[in-house]
Write a protein that holds these residues in place. Structure first.
Motif, PDB file in Angstrom:
ATOM      1  N   ALA A 217       0.679  -1.211   0.091  1.00 60.93           N
ATOM      2  CA  ALA A 217       0.035  -0.030   0.061  1.00 60.93           C
ATOM      3  C   ALA A 217       1.028   1.201  -0.073  1.00 60.93           C
ATOM      4  CB  ALA A 217      -0.906   0.115   1.249  1.00 60.93           C
ATOM      5  N   LEU A 218       2.111   1.114   0.547  1.00 56.97           N
ATOM      6  CA  LEU A 218       2.993   2.385   0.394  1.00 56.97           C
ATOM      7  C   LEU A 218       3.707   2.551  -0.863  1.00 56.97           C
ATOM      8  CD1 LEU A 218       4.663   1.884   4.181  1.00 56.97           C
ATOM      9  CD2 LEU A 218       2.964   3.525   3.210  1.00 56.97           C
ATOM     10  N   GLY A 219       3.360   1.426  -1.770  1.00 57.24           N
ATOM     11  CA  GLY A 219       3.886   1.859  -3.312  1.00 57.24           C
ATOM     12  C   GLY A 219       5.141   0.897  -3.412  1.00 57.24           C
ATOM     13  N   ALA A 220       5.797   0.031  -2.495  1.00 54.35           N
ATOM     14  CA  ALA A 220       6.731  -0.693  -2.788  1.00 54.35           C
ATOM     15  C   ALA A 220       6.470  -2.000  -3.503  1.00 54.35           C
ATOM     16  CB  ALA A 220       7.647  -1.342  -1.291  1.00 54.35           C
ATOM     17  N   SER A 221       7.521  -2.702  -4.198  1.00 50.44           N
ATOM     18  CA  SER A 221       7.514  -4.058  -4.637  1.00 50.44           C
ATOM     19  C   SER A 221       7.531  -4.930  -3.656  1.00 50.44           C
ATOM     20  CB  SER A 221       8.298  -3.926  -6.137  1.00 50.44           C
ATOM     21  OG  SER A 221       8.017  -5.345  -6.432  1.00 50.44           O
ATOM     22  N   VAL A 222       6.825  -5.995  -3.344  1.00 48.91           N
ATOM     23  CA  VAL A 222       7.231  -6.693  -2.211  1.00 48.91           C
ATOM     24  C   VAL A 222       7.401  -8.105  -2.694  1.00 48.91           C
ATOM     25  CG1 VAL A 222       6.346  -7.690  -0.122  1.00 48.91           C
ATOM     26  CG2 VAL A 222       5.844  -5.374  -0.553  1.00 48.91           C
ATOM     27  N   THR A 223       8.624  -8.694  -1.916  1.00 43.75           N
ATOM     28  CA  THR A 223       9.014 -10.203  -2.070  1.00 43.75           C
ATOM     29  C   THR A 223       8.833 -10.466  -0.718  1.00 43.75           C
ATOM     30  OG1 THR A 223      10.513  -9.825  -3.898  1.00 43.75           O
ATOM     31  CG2 THR A 223      10.937 -11.809  -2.443  1.00 43.75           C
ATOM     32  N   VAL A 224       8.238 -11.906  -0.625  1.00 45.89           N
ATOM     33  CA  VAL A 224       8.103 -12.494   0.685  1.00 45.89           C
ATOM     34  C   VAL A 224       9.301 -13.572   0.773  1.00 45.89           C
ATOM     35  CG1 VAL A 224       6.708 -14.148   1.950  1.00 45.89           C
ATOM     36  CG2 VAL A 224       5.673 -12.008   1.226  1.00 45.89           C
ATOM     37  N   ILE A 225       9.952 -13.857   1.686  1.00 45.77           N
ATOM     38  CA  ILE A 225      10.963 -14.729   1.997  1.00 45.77           C
ATOM     39  C   ILE A 225      10.456 -15.687   3.138  1.00 45.77           C
ATOM     40  CG2 ILE A 225      13.379 -15.211   2.639  1.00 45.77           C
ATOM     41  CD1 ILE A 225      14.067 -12.722   1.407  1.00 45.77           C
ATOM     42  N   THR A 226      10.084 -16.987   2.855  1.00 39.74           N
ATOM     43  CA  THR A 226       9.482 -17.919   3.900  1.00 39.74           C
ATOM     44  C   THR A 226      10.114 -19.350   3.854  1.00 39.74           C
ATOM     45  OG1 THR A 226       7.243 -18.714   4.440  1.00 39.74           O
ATOM     46  CG2 THR A 226       7.588 -18.165   2.204  1.00 39.74           C
ATOM     47  N   THR A 227       9.978 -19.882   4.879  1.00 40.23           N
ATOM     48  CA  THR A 227      10.250 -21.215   5.175  1.00 40.23           C
ATOM     49  C   THR A 227       9.082 -22.236   4.607  1.00 40.23           C
ATOM     50  OG1 THR A 227       9.951 -21.668   7.323  1.00 40.23           O
ATOM     51  CG2 THR A 227      12.250 -20.886   6.630  1.00 40.23           C
ATOM     52  N   SER A 228       7.964 -21.685   4.474  1.00 41.66           N
ATOM     53  CA  SER A 228       7.104 -22.282   4.163  1.00 41.66           C
ATOM     54  C   SER A 228       6.254 -22.359   2.599  1.00 41.66           C
ATOM     55  CB  SER A 228       5.657 -22.011   5.179  1.00 41.66           C
ATOM     56  OG  SER A 228       6.070 -22.073   6.482  1.00 41.66           O
ATOM     57  N   PRO A 229       6.518 -23.312   1.986  1.00 41.89           N
ATOM     58  CA  PRO A 229       6.039 -23.102   0.529  1.00 41.89           C
ATOM     59  C   PRO A 229       4.827 -23.102   0.450  1.00 41.89           C
ATOM     60  CG  PRO A 229       7.887 -25.048   0.775  1.00 41.89           C
ATOM     61  CD  PRO A 229       7.462 -24.439   2.136  1.00 41.89           C
ATOM     62  N   ASP A 230       3.984 -23.718   1.243  1.00 46.09           N
ATOM     63  CA  ASP A 230       2.523 -23.528   1.257  1.00 46.09           C
ATOM     64  C   ASP A 230       2.051 -22.410   1.292  1.00 46.09           C
ATOM     65  OD1 ASP A 230       3.460 -24.261   3.815  1.00 46.09           O
ATOM     66  OD2 ASP A 230       1.448 -24.437   4.309  1.00 46.09           O
ATOM     67  N   LYS A 231       2.839 -21.328   1.708  1.00 53.34           N
ATOM     68  CA  LYS A 231       2.380 -20.034   1.898  1.00 53.34           C
ATOM     69  C   LYS A 231       2.541 -19.148   0.658  1.00 53.34           C
ATOM     70  CE  LYS A 231       2.901 -19.726   6.860  1.00 53.34           C
ATOM     71  NZ  LYS A 231       3.085 -19.066   7.985  1.00 53.34           N
ATOM     72  N   ALA A 232       3.132 -19.575  -0.522  1.00 52.71           N
ATOM     73  CA  ALA A 232       3.375 -18.775  -1.423  1.00 52.71           C
ATOM     74  C   ALA A 232       2.048 -18.188  -2.054  1.00 52.71           C
ATOM     75  CB  ALA A 232       4.067 -19.669  -2.545  1.00 52.71           C
ATOM     76  N   LYS A 233       1.016 -18.960  -2.125  1.00 55.03           N
ATOM     77  CA  LYS A 233      -0.028 -18.436  -2.815  1.00 55.03           C
ATOM     78  C   LYS A 233      -0.803 -17.396  -2.082  1.00 55.03           C
ATOM     79  CE  LYS A 233      -4.778 -19.924  -4.509  1.00 55.03           C
ATOM     80  NZ  LYS A 233      -5.613 -21.164  -4.884  1.00 55.03           N
TER      81      LYS A 233
ATOM     82  N   VAL B 139       8.053 -14.643  -4.398  1.00 52.58           N
ATOM     83  CA  VAL B 139       8.189 -15.491  -3.222  1.00 52.58           C
ATOM     84  C   VAL B 139       9.519 -16.166  -3.295  1.00 52.58           C
ATOM     85  CG1 VAL B 139       7.070 -17.213  -1.783  1.00 52.58           C
ATOM     86  CG2 VAL B 139       5.888 -15.572  -2.816  1.00 52.58           C
ATOM     87  N   LEU B 140      10.138 -16.343  -2.381  1.00 52.60           N
ATOM     88  CA  LEU B 140      11.385 -16.949  -2.053  1.00 52.60           C
ATOM     89  C   LEU B 140      11.225 -17.899  -1.094  1.00 52.60           C
ATOM     90  CD1 LEU B 140      14.179 -14.034  -2.565  1.00 52.60           C
ATOM     91  CD2 LEU B 140      13.211 -15.523  -4.462  1.00 52.60           C
ATOM     92  N   VAL B 141      11.596 -19.171  -1.278  1.00 50.30           N
ATOM     93  CA  VAL B 141      11.533 -20.217  -0.393  1.00 50.30           C
ATOM     94  C   VAL B 141      12.979 -20.428   0.304  1.00 50.30           C
ATOM     95  CG1 VAL B 141      10.828 -22.557   0.172  1.00 50.30           C
ATOM     96  CG2 VAL B 141       9.470 -21.129  -1.479  1.00 50.30           C
ATOM     97  N   ASN B 142      12.991 -20.204   1.706  1.00 48.63           N
ATOM     98  CA  ASN B 142      14.201 -20.009   2.440  1.00 48.63           C
ATOM     99  C   ASN B 142      14.596 -21.329   2.896  1.00 48.63           C
ATOM    100  OD1 ASN B 142      16.437 -19.200   3.529  1.00 48.63           O
ATOM    101  ND2 ASN B 142      15.477 -18.029   5.278  1.00 48.63           N
ATOM    102  N   LYS B 143      14.903 -22.268   2.066  1.00 47.97           N
ATOM    103  CA  LYS B 143      15.184 -23.599   2.451  1.00 47.97           C
ATOM    104  C   LYS B 143      16.629 -24.031   2.482  1.00 47.97           C
ATOM    105  CE  LYS B 143      14.563 -25.676  -2.212  1.00 47.97           C
ATOM    106  NZ  LYS B 143      13.593 -26.591  -2.998  1.00 47.97           N
ATOM    107  N   GLU B 144      17.089 -24.956   3.031  1.00 46.42           N
ATOM    108  CA  GLU B 144      18.536 -25.251   3.154  1.00 46.42           C
ATOM    109  C   GLU B 144      19.022 -25.452   1.925  1.00 46.42           C
ATOM    110  OE1 GLU B 144      22.108 -25.902   5.179  1.00 46.42           O
ATOM    111  OE2 GLU B 144      20.028 -25.452   5.886  1.00 46.42           O
TER     112      GLU B 144
END
Length: 376
Positions: A225-241, A251-256
């Motif tokens: 909402a502040l206008g940024a282009s957002v990337t999510v970094i998560t260890t949970s692939p099921d949260k990508a959607k 979305v970047l999946v932060n796995k080993e």
């Protein structure tokens, strides 16, 4: 100095009393009420009958309709942040309606839709308080629960049916915001909004949000909402959607073994909402020169993170932290969310469902904020 949120414990209850459900539009207290209290670090919550103080001139009595479940509640009770007195009622994401006002109250009236966040008092005199940064009160602010107030009483939180708070620490909730969705804005929301504003997140910037939980899912919406282009970094692939549904572009999946070389020096700001110790050295190189990596998640104090200095010096990056926001900034956030139609994704539970909800929060199964419904 008037205290706030203080309570006198009367004794445990074995069942929810009907008297606690009724209106209290008349009278100035003290107000008998009840809530779900922790009696030990790992034991179940039990009903506790207690008493909120009589109204002082600037006090408002609030019938609590909803209270969000924050991971901070769990950390506090389980001793992750030090020792706290029991029995203890946690909860600092309160939303409800005013049912009584003190003689000098000017901001609210009976029937006003209001909320209370993490703080219920501060010294009001130090440089930080005078500047509107009560969260950094030099003499220590009074937290909504487990905190010694100016009159030496111990505050009890929002897993209860009624609270008495000084009007200066009460937020106005616009009619366009559902009260069930208001509480999480007052802790989770402001905790991520304050650093986004402080580091001037704006259109044209690339921002990464680490972790997609109670804080992260609001951070994605706010940064977008502040206008940024957002990337999510998560260890949970099921949260990508879900991440994309909340506004993330990537979305970047932060796995080993994950390879983030293509994202090196990509981000103008990284906001880390994860409360657990995790490897930061693989994420700091993703910052542009002079950019900041800010942490707002706090887990066990006995489990510190280690950061290699080399990754910071190579691009003159900064590692920072931030904690909630002042009352003025929190009201700004609430109004911004009303305007932008930003809201938390909540699951309502009954007072008796707190223990099960806590288990799901710890297991990363919350989607994305449990909210106690006092009428359930």
């Amino acid at each position: 100095m008037a205290s706030a949120g203080a309570a006198t414990v009367l004794g445990p209850l074995t069942a929810v009393g009907a008297e606690a459900r009724g209106p209290v539009e008349q009278g100035t207290g003290p107000f008998p009420t009840e809530g779900m209290a922790a009696y030990s670090p790992n034991g179940p919550h039990k009903l506790l009958k207690f008493q909120r103080r009589a109204l002082r001139p600037k006090d408002v009595a609030i019938r609590i309709h909803y209270c969000g479940v924050c991971h901070s509640d769990i950390h506090t009770v389980r001793g992750d942040w030090g020792k706290y007195p029991y029995p203890l009622i946690t909860g600092h994401e309160l939303a409800g309606e005013v049912v009584g006002v003190g003689s000098s109250v000017s901001k609210f009236k009976v029937g006003s839709r209001v909320g209370v966040g993490t703080m219920v008092n501060s010294c009001r005199q130090c440089r930080e308080c005078q500047a509107g940064f009560e969260q950094y009160c030099e003499n220590g602010n009074t937290q909504a629960y487990g905190s010694k107030d100016r009159d030496d009483s111990i505050t009890q939180g929002g897993y209860s049916r009624l609270v008495v708070v000084d009007e200066d620490f009460v937020l106005s909730i616009p009619d366009s915001i559902d009260l069930a969705e208001a509480g999480p804005l007052l802790c989770a929301g402001i905790t991520v909004y304050s650093p986004l504003r402080h580091w001037s997140v704006a259109p044209g910037q690339n921002v990464a949000i680490v972790g997609l939980g109670g804080l992260g899912h609001l951070a994605v919406q706010l940064a977008s909402a502040l206008g940024a282009s957002v990337t999510v970094i998560t260890t949970s692939p099921d949260k990508a959607k879900d991440a994309r549904r909340f506004g993330a572009k990537e979305v970047l999946v932060n796995k080993e073994g994950a390879d983030f070389s293509k994202q090196k020096k990509t981000f103008d700001f990284i906001l880390d909402t994860v409360p657990y110790a995790h490897e930061l050295d693989r994420l700091i190189p993703l910052l542009k020169r002079d950019a900041t990596y800010c942490r707002v998640g706090v887990g066990k104090l006995t489990t510190p993170n280690e950061v290699g200095q080399m990754h910071l010096v190579l691009a003159r990056n900064s590692l920072a932290g931030s904690v909630t926001g002042g009352i003025r900034e929190t009201q700004e956030l609430v109004n911004f969310c009303a305007l932008q139609k930003i809201k938390p994704e909540v699951t309502k539970i009954a007072l008796t469902g707190i223990d099960e909800a806590w288990s799901k929060v710890v297991a990363k199964r919350a989607r994305y904020r449990f909210v106690v419904d006092m009428n359930a």
